[in-house]
Design an enzyme around this catalytic site. Structure first.
Site, PDB file in Angstrom:
ATOM      1  CG  HIS A   1     -10.903  18.967  83.995  1.00  0.00           C
ATOM      2  ND1 HIS A   1     -11.778  19.416  83.036  1.00  0.00           N
ATOM      3  CD2 HIS A   1     -11.391  19.411  85.173  1.00  0.00           C
ATOM      4  CE1 HIS A   1     -12.754  20.102  83.615  1.00  0.00           C
ATOM      5  NE2 HIS A   1     -12.552  20.113  84.916  1.00  0.00           N
TER       6      HIS A   1
ATOM      7  CG  HIS B   1     -14.673  19.200  89.594  1.00  0.00           C
ATOM      8  ND1 HIS B   1     -14.230  20.403  90.077  1.00  0.00           N
ATOM      9  CD2 HIS B   1     -14.486  19.260  88.254  1.00  0.00           C
ATOM     10  CE1 HIS B   1     -13.812  21.161  89.066  1.00  0.00           C
ATOM     11  NE2 HIS B   1     -13.947  20.485  87.947  1.00  0.00           N
TER      12      HIS B   1
ATOM     13  CD  GLU C   1     -16.594  20.909  84.940  1.00  0.00           C
ATOM     14  OE1 GLU C   1     -15.480  20.509  85.344  1.00  0.00           O
ATOM     15  OE2 GLU C   1     -16.780  22.065  84.511  1.00  0.00           O
TER      16      GLU C   1
HETATM   17 CO    CO Z   1     -13.751  21.363  86.025  1.00  0.00          CO
END
Ligand code: CO
Length: 134
Positions: A7, A79, A130
């Site tokens: 994502h 992020h 991440e």
């Molecule tokens: Co995330």
């Protein structure tokens, strides 16, 4: 080592307005807002054929998104999340190559119930990364 883009997370000052833009202007499938109290965010998931966008809005006093929005009042990419098969092996490889892992270096259970780690944005061209074990 990294796999799919899981994502992209975007901090937004107005969650309803952002969700409406993705739904009505861009024609995307958009989830109802969901409170993730333990992560200090309210989230709308935008489902795309090849990945997801997460629209993040602060929830509660100590939200990790609040400072970002204070510095970026109109919102911005917060992020990106890449999938890895073995998060501890990924961490060890990164540490051996000089990257900085945020926190105590131990994977935490992230917003999707899977182990995650965050990498220092200064090591990746100003982008918070991440990693999520899938
Ligand atoms: Co995330």
């Amino acid at each position: 080592m990294i796999g799919r883009l899981n994502h992209v997370a975007i901090a937004v000052p107005d969650l309803d307005a952002a969700a409406a833009r993705y739904r009505d202007m861009l024609g995307a499938t958009v989830s109802p807002p969901r409170d993730e109290t333990e992560h200090g965010v309210r989230v709308v998931f935008v489902e795309l054929p090849n990945t997801k966008i997460e629209l993040l809005h602060p929830l509660g006093e100590d939200s990790p998104i609040a400072g970002f929005l204070a510095r970026n009042p109109s919102g911005g990419i917060h992020h990106m999340c890449f999938e890895v098969a073995d998060i501890r092996a990924a961490r060890d490889r990164l540490l051996a190559r000089g990257a900085r892992v945020l926190g105590d270096g131990e994977p935490k259970i992230g917003a999707h119930g899977k182990p995650v780690l965050f990498l220092h944005p200064k090591d990746f061209d100003g982008t918070l990364i991440e990693l999520e074990e899938v």
